[in-house]
Write an enzyme that holds these catalytic residues in place. Structure first.
Site, PDB file in Angstrom:
ATOM      1  N   LYS A 247       0.866  -1.171   0.000  1.00 19.44           N
ATOM      2  CA  LYS A 247       0.000   0.000   0.000  1.00 19.44           C
ATOM      3  C   LYS A 247       0.904   1.222   0.000  1.00 19.44           C
ATOM      4  O   LYS A 247       2.057   1.147   0.440  1.00 19.44           O
ATOM      5  CB  LYS A 247      -0.862   0.009   1.279  1.00 19.44           C
TER       6      LYS A 247
ATOM      7  N   GLY B  67     -25.724   2.350   2.423  1.00 22.37           N
ATOM      8  CA  GLY B  67     -24.794   2.988   1.477  1.00 22.37           C
ATOM      9  C   GLY B  67     -25.139   2.588   0.057  1.00 22.37           C
ATOM     10  O   GLY B  67     -24.947   1.429  -0.333  1.00 22.37           O
TER      11      GLY B  67
ATOM     12  N   GLY C 291     -23.863   3.842  -2.809  1.00 20.62           N
ATOM     13  CA  GLY C 291     -22.872   4.486  -3.682  1.00 20.62           C
ATOM     14  C   GLY C 291     -22.539   3.587  -4.858  1.00 20.62           C
ATOM     15  O   GLY C 291     -23.399   2.839  -5.348  1.00 20.62           O
ATOM     16  N   LYS C 292     -21.290   3.632  -5.282  1.00 20.89           N
ATOM     17  CA  LYS C 292     -20.895   2.898  -6.497  1.00 20.89           C
ATOM     18  C   LYS C 292     -21.136   1.395  -6.335  1.00 20.89           C
ATOM     19  O   LYS C 292     -21.658   0.742  -7.224  1.00 20.89           O
ATOM     20  CB  LYS C 292     -19.416   3.178  -6.824  1.00 20.89           C
TER      21      LYS C 292
ATOM     22  N   GLY D 115     -22.946  -0.134  -3.677  1.00 18.56           N
ATOM     23  CA  GLY D 115     -24.313  -0.376  -3.207  1.00 18.56           C
ATOM     24  C   GLY D 115     -25.303  -0.390  -4.358  1.00 18.56           C
ATOM     25  O   GLY D 115     -26.201  -1.241  -4.418  1.00 18.56           O
TER      26      GLY D 115
END
Ligand code: NAD
Length: 350
Positions: free
Chosen positions: A81, A181, A183-184, A186
């Site tokens: 990361k 949620g 969003g993208k 969900g």
């Protein structure tokens, strides 16, 4: 540009690299947790960390999480990361991204970067101008674009595998699923659920997101998470931010299954045991939300997008294996997932 590398014995990381470039203003840390199973892939997060130590703690824990996630996804990759210190809204410039790209490129493919919070597909396109080791590119730059539909499919398959474990049938027809949620991820999850014949209730803090999801069909929207959890849910799907699963919430969740896309759902590892004791089956977040990782891993390998869709099915098999380990070893599914990941990484390191 200056940088130095240290070997981190205490945290088990293979390598941690601090990057500093006066000219572009880049301050970043790349953490390579493990390359036992392959090159370390993980997104680059941009965030205005208060101190270097906050940034370091975040990147160490996120990169370890990526090792576990990759190991369970079976994508032949390790875990890494990166974090860039700065406000993505005001500090992000193409020069800074180029500088970051050059630094990642100099690692020769040990670390592969991707989008994360505070960075986008467009940013990866910019990074790719100076770096070969970047995925999550736009279709125009040879990438697969938004991974969210793949992530949603993995979560959906996780719900089916949980149904098989609990009830012996891979069907959600008629079940009431509560999605937190829209969003993208969900949004696409709701689409799959409606296609399956499930009943769906959704909450979101954003009215536009709720309106969008209502346009998909017969979706009940409610104004708060408390209202969502007061419904007789069969499945609860946290798909907003992390931290949905608190000790307090573990006592009121009505569903027998918790399976959602959000990262870091458990506020504390003890919550997994509380859910387990209440007979609630918790599908470990980093396993069922690995569809996005499978998507970028396929992009990295140069596979076609169809093959990535097929690979998502592996999430169901691995989740079944995790539930079996939990039963056999008398631990929660969250602990079982960690154990399976550690075993796979150790086997790869041999
Ligand atoms: P997103 O930002 O598109 O959607 C999140 C939604 O949650 C938004 O509509 C937002 O309004 C809503 N929200 C925020 N706070 C809320 C609250 N308190 N209550 C109800 N709704 C709230 O993000 P996304 O890409 O859909 O990702 C959702 C989660 O899944 C995140 O935790 C993300 O880290 C994780 N995840 C996403 C992917 C992916 O492919 N996008 C992959 C792996 C994990």
């Amino acid at each position: 540009m200056t940088s130095n590398a240290v070997f981190s014995h205490a945290s088990g990381h293979e390598q941690v690299i601090f990057c500093h470039d006066e000219r572009s203003g880049l301050r970043a840390i790349v953490a390579i947790h493990s390359t036992a199973l392959g090159p370390a892939l993980g997104g680059v997060r941009m965030h205005p960390y208060r101190t270097e130590s906050d940034a370091l703690n975040d990147v160490l824990s996120l990169s370890r999480g990526m090792s576990y996630k990759s190991a369970l996804a079976g994508v032949g990759l390790g875990g890494g990361k990166a974090v860039i210190v700065g406000d993505p809204a005001s500090d992000k410039t193409d020069e800074l991204l180029h500088s970051f790209g050059r630094r990642v490129d100099s690692l020769g493919g040990t670390y592969i970067t991707a989008p994360d919070a505070g960075t986008s597909v467009r940013d990866m396109d910019v990074i790719s101008q100076h770096c070969k080791y970047v995925v999550g590119l736009s279709a125009a730059c040879g990438g697969f674009g938004d991974p969210s539909p793949h992530t949603a499919l993995g979560v959906f398959r996780g719900m089916l595998a949980s149904e098989v474990y609990l009830r012996g049938t891979a069907s959600l027809r008629g079940r009431l699923v509560g999605v937190e949620g829209a969003g993208k991820v969900g949004y696409h999850l709701v689409r799959y659920l409606l296609e399956e014949g499930a009943r769906v209730a959704v909450t979101d803090v954003n009215d536009a997101a709720l309106a969008r999801v209502r346009s998909l069909g017969d979706v009940r929207t409610v104004p708060s998470i408390n209202e969502l959890l007061s419904l007789p849910l069969d499945v609860y799907a946290p798909c907003a931010l992390g931290g949905s699963l608190t000790e307090e919430r573990a006592t009121i969740i009505p569903a027998r299954i918790v399976c959602g896309a959000a990262n870091n759902q458990l506020t504390d590892p003890t919550v997994a045991m509380s859910l387990h004791r209440r007979g609630i089956l918790y599908a470990p977040d980093y396993l069922v939300n690995a569809g996005g990782l499978i998507h970028v891993a396929a992009e990295f390998r140069g596979f076609d997008a169809e093959r990535a869709w097929d690979s998502i099915t592996s999430i169901s098999g691995t989740l079944g294996e995790v539930y079996a380990i939990a039963d056999r070893e008398g631990v929660s599914p969250a602990e079982a997932a960690d154990r399976l990941a550690v075993r796979r990484i150790a086997a790869g390191a041999d």
